[in-house]
Design an enzyme around this catalytic site. Structure first.
Site, PDB file in Angstrom:
ATOM      1  N   HIS A  30       0.816  -1.226   0.000  1.00 19.42           N
ATOM      2  CA  HIS A  30       0.000   0.000   0.000  1.00 19.42           C
ATOM      3  C   HIS A  30       0.843   1.267   0.000  1.00 19.42           C
ATOM      4  O   HIS A  30       0.310   2.370   0.059  1.00 19.42           O
ATOM      5  CB  HIS A  30      -0.919   0.039   1.224  1.00 19.42           C
ATOM      6  CG  HIS A  30      -1.991  -1.014   1.201  1.00 19.42           C
ATOM      7  ND1 HIS A  30      -2.729  -1.346   2.301  1.00 19.42           N
ATOM      8  CD2 HIS A  30      -2.434  -1.810   0.195  1.00 19.42           C
ATOM      9  CE1 HIS A  30      -3.596  -2.304   1.985  1.00 19.42           C
ATOM     10  NE2 HIS A  30      -3.428  -2.603   0.716  1.00 19.42           N
ATOM     11  N   GLU A  63       0.338  -2.447   7.704  1.00 23.57           N
ATOM     12  CA  GLU A  63      -0.475  -1.452   8.423  1.00 23.57           C
ATOM     13  C   GLU A  63      -0.075  -1.322   9.890  1.00 23.57           C
ATOM     14  O   GLU A  63       0.078  -2.332  10.589  1.00 23.57           O
ATOM     15  CB  GLU A  63      -1.971  -1.847   8.357  1.00 23.57           C
ATOM     16  CG  GLU A  63      -2.456  -1.969   6.932  1.00 23.57           C
ATOM     17  CD  GLU A  63      -3.880  -2.495   6.807  1.00 23.57           C
ATOM     18  OE1 GLU A  63      -4.638  -2.430   7.793  1.00 23.57           O
ATOM     19  OE2 GLU A  63      -4.208  -2.983   5.717  1.00 23.57           O
ATOM     20  N   ASP A 102      -1.311  -4.915  10.816  1.00 25.60           N
ATOM     21  CA  ASP A 102      -1.636  -5.888   9.768  1.00 25.60           C
ATOM     22  C   ASP A 102      -0.343  -6.161   9.021  1.00 25.60           C
ATOM     23  O   ASP A 102       0.143  -5.316   8.264  1.00 25.60           O
ATOM     24  CB  ASP A 102      -2.716  -5.370   8.806  1.00 25.60           C
ATOM     25  CG  ASP A 102      -3.054  -6.402   7.720  1.00 25.60           C
ATOM     26  OD1 ASP A 102      -2.490  -7.517   7.772  1.00 25.60           O
ATOM     27  OD2 ASP A 102      -3.870  -6.093   6.828  1.00 25.60           O
ATOM     28  N   GLU A 128      -2.686  -8.921  12.586  1.00 22.20           N
ATOM     29  CA  GLU A 128      -3.433  -9.540  11.483  1.00 22.20           C
ATOM     30  C   GLU A 128      -2.454 -10.183  10.507  1.00 22.20           C
ATOM     31  O   GLU A 128      -1.385  -9.648  10.243  1.00 22.20           O
ATOM     32  CB  GLU A 128      -4.243  -8.435  10.796  1.00 22.20           C
ATOM     33  CG  GLU A 128      -5.085  -8.875   9.613  1.00 22.20           C
ATOM     34  CD  GLU A 128      -5.837  -7.674   9.003  1.00 22.20           C
ATOM     35  OE1 GLU A 128      -6.170  -6.720   9.752  1.00 22.20           O
ATOM     36  OE2 GLU A 128      -6.066  -7.687   7.795  1.00 22.20           O
ATOM     37  N   LYS A 155     -14.647  -8.926   5.033  1.00 18.47           N
ATOM     38  CA  LYS A 155     -14.712  -8.045   3.857  1.00 18.47           C
ATOM     39  C   LYS A 155     -15.788  -8.580   2.926  1.00 18.47           C
ATOM     40  O   LYS A 155     -15.683  -9.709   2.429  1.00 18.47           O
ATOM     41  CB  LYS A 155     -13.373  -8.055   3.124  1.00 18.47           C
ATOM     42  CG  LYS A 155     -12.218  -7.388   3.880  1.00 18.47           C
ATOM     43  CD  LYS A 155     -10.899  -7.720   3.210  1.00 18.47           C
ATOM     44  CE  LYS A 155      -9.749  -6.858   3.700  1.00 18.47           C
ATOM     45  NZ  LYS A 155      -8.432  -7.392   3.261  1.00 18.47           N
ATOM     46  N   LYS A 198     -12.237  -1.597  10.658  1.00 21.27           N
ATOM     47  CA  LYS A 198     -10.916  -1.219  10.163  1.00 21.27           C
ATOM     48  C   LYS A 198     -11.151  -0.490   8.855  1.00 21.27           C
ATOM     49  O   LYS A 198     -11.577  -1.085   7.875  1.00 21.27           O
ATOM     50  CB  LYS A 198     -10.090  -2.492   9.937  1.00 21.27           C
ATOM     51  CG  LYS A 198      -8.643  -2.209   9.620  1.00 21.27           C
ATOM     52  CD  LYS A 198      -7.842  -3.478   9.486  1.00 21.27           C
ATOM     53  CE  LYS A 198      -7.748  -3.896   8.045  1.00 21.27           C
ATOM     54  NZ  LYS A 198      -6.458  -4.539   7.697  1.00 21.27           N
TER      55      LYS A 198
HETATM   56  P1  PGA Z   1      -6.469  -4.844   0.689  1.00 18.91           P
HETATM   57  O1  PGA Z   1      -5.821  -4.514   2.106  1.00 18.91           O
HETATM   58  O2  PGA Z   1      -7.783  -4.204   0.608  1.00 18.91           O
HETATM   59  O3  PGA Z   1      -5.455  -4.279  -0.279  1.00 18.91           O
HETATM   60  O4  PGA Z   1      -6.558  -6.352   0.604  1.00 18.91           O
HETATM   61  C1  PGA Z   1      -6.526  -4.516   3.298  1.00 18.91           C
HETATM   62  C2  PGA Z   1      -6.045  -5.601   4.244  1.00 18.91           C
HETATM   63  O5  PGA Z   1      -5.125  -6.377   3.918  1.00 18.91           O
HETATM   64  O6  PGA Z   1      -6.585  -5.731   5.320  1.00 18.91           O
HETATM   65 ZN    ZN Z   2      -5.225  -7.545   5.915  1.00 14.44          ZN
END
Ligand code: PGA
Ligand code: ZN
Length: 431
Positions: free
Chosen positions: A161, A170, A248, A289, A341, A391
């Site tokens: 990222h 993260e 994370d 994470e 997610k 999150k």
């Molecule tokens: P991603 O990252 O949306 O790029 O998968 C978020 C995460 O790993 O929690």
């Molecule tokens: Zn993640």
């Protein structure tokens, strides 16, 4: 009883925070004489898990291959099969969507098309009943307890990222020491701006990564934590009382040939555990994470066994919001929390089933954005019912703040309690 009926679905492309197109679906439902419309914009990940539902991209010239015209067309195909159907039961609607797709990972119609339809219909139905979406979700979760969730705010970005050398993706602050949600957000914003000042004072860049956190050119996770601790203290808050730190690691992104590439060196899982051990003993770590690769179940087990009573060990890429994979985790004592997610699994009802399964087995659930986001704030509603963590990046940039701001609206208009108080008295073990 007047049941809502689907009258139309319209899909368009809009841009996400990385300037890639994504699908927005509008659902039109009729109840009595009236038509109700609501929409959902599908987000998109960068550090996607190998086992996620498939996000359908055109792979043609437009948008460097990332066009979503095929997914948009598939929404018309879905409409042909759902037109004039009753749509007041999310489990039935989603069952139909899964059948229409016919694959195990939603690769025929695309999880972006399917999820867009699944959530947009549910939101339009909630509107037709004139109830806020977070309350409508209770029909399906059977939980009528609502809280404002505890945010995990990503204020230093690394991994895929950001353009720096941080291996871990993260570094988050967790505002646990506050009585109400708005004070938690206020304090977090203060810490974010203190961090900005500290980075500047250290001649480091204050440009941001994909999730709105700073992306300074540093490589050590210890250095990142030190900066965060300094920012908490500079803002007048107490480390390990007002704020905790969550990580994370997203370890799948630096796992190669059975080794973890940490600070440019290949190390074993045992050596990586030593790094975590040192971090946990040095800082108030609330959760870690994806500490290991999504296929490295043995390391996960070993780490869970050692730390499950001390911190939250959160499975994201390893579980991908998939009931079978979460079940495997439960049976193998892997992790004690699940990242949730919507677009990893591709329907609202499967997401709710994943949350329920996790909760029933004592696993905490954390509702999550994706790194590619938009102004859509639906996940804020999901995070107030049956899953009291969220999150959703730094308290900066509108695609992240849209979620916090929606929660602030819910706080101001519905007066919900902040989950931190209840969480601390029930679960937090302070050493
Ligand atoms: P991603 O990252 O949306 O790029 O998968 C978020 C995460 O790993 O929690
Ligand atoms: Zn993640």
């Amino acid at each position: 009883m007047f049941r809502p009926i689907l009258k139309d679905l319209k899909a368009i492309w809009v841009l996400d925070s990385r300037s890639n197109p994504t699908v927005e679906v509008f659902a039109y439902v009729q109840r009595k004489e009236d038509i109700f419309v609501d929409s959902f914009i599908v987000p998109s990940g960068a550090s996607t898990g190998e086992f996620e539902a498939l996000e359908l991209r055109d792979n043609e010239k437009d948008f460097h291959g990332k066009g979503v015209n095929k997914a948009i067309k598939n929404v018309s195909f879905i409409l042909d099969h759902l037109y004039n159907n009753y749509v007041d039961n999310i489990f039935e609607v989603d069952k139909k969507l899964i059948e229409l797709d016919g694959s195990s990972n939603k690769s025929n119609l695309g999880a972006n098309a399917i999820l867009g339809v699944s959530v947009a219909i549910a939101k339009a139905v909630a509107k037709s009943y004139d109830i806020p979406f977070f309350k409508y979700l209770s029909f399906w979760t059977n939980s009528y307890e609502y809280y404002l969730p505890i945010p995990m705010m990503n204020i230093i970005n690394g991994g895929v990222h950001a353009d720096n050398d941080l291996d871990f993706q993260e570094f988050m602050i967790v505002p646990l020491g506050f009585e109400d949600f708005s004070n938690a957000i206020k304090a977090s914003s203060e810490v974010y701006n203190s961090l900005k000042k500290i980075l500047k004072d250290n001649n480091l860049s204050v440009s941001v990564g994909d999730e709105g956190g700073f992306a300074p050119k540093i490589d050590s996770p210890f250095k990142a934590c030190e900066f965060i601790i300094a920012a908490i203290e500079k803002s007048g808050y107490k480390v390990g009382k007002d704020f905790y730190i969550s990580l994370d690691v997203a370890a799948s992104s630096f796992f190669k040939d059975n080794k973890y590439i940490y600070l440019k060196n290949p190390i074993t899982h045992k050596e990586l555990i030593n790094v975590y051990e040192k971090l946990i003993s040095s800082y108030p770590i609330f959760s870690i994470e994806d500490p290991f690769d999504e296929n490295d179940w043995e390391s996960w087990k070993e780490f869970t066994n050692k730390y499950k009573d001390k911190i939250l060990i959160v499975g994201d890429d390893i579980f991908v919001t998939n009931i079978e994979r979460i079940e495997k985790g439960i049976n193998n004592n892997v992790a004690n929390a699940v990242l949730i997610k919507l677009n990893q699994i591709g329907t609202l009802s499967e997401t709710i089933k994943a949350i329920s399964l996790a909760n029933k087995n004592g696993y905490k659930t954390i509702i999550s954005h994706r790194s590619g986001e938009t102004e859509d704030n639906t996940i804020s509603h999901l995070a107030t019912n049956n899953s009291y963590f969220i999150k959703t990046g730094a308290p900066a940039r509108s695609e992240r703040n849209s979620k916090y701001n929606e929660l602030l609206r819910i706080y101001n208009f519905y007066n919900l309690n902040y989950y931190a108080t209840s969480y601390k008295s029930n679960y937090l073990i302070t050493s």
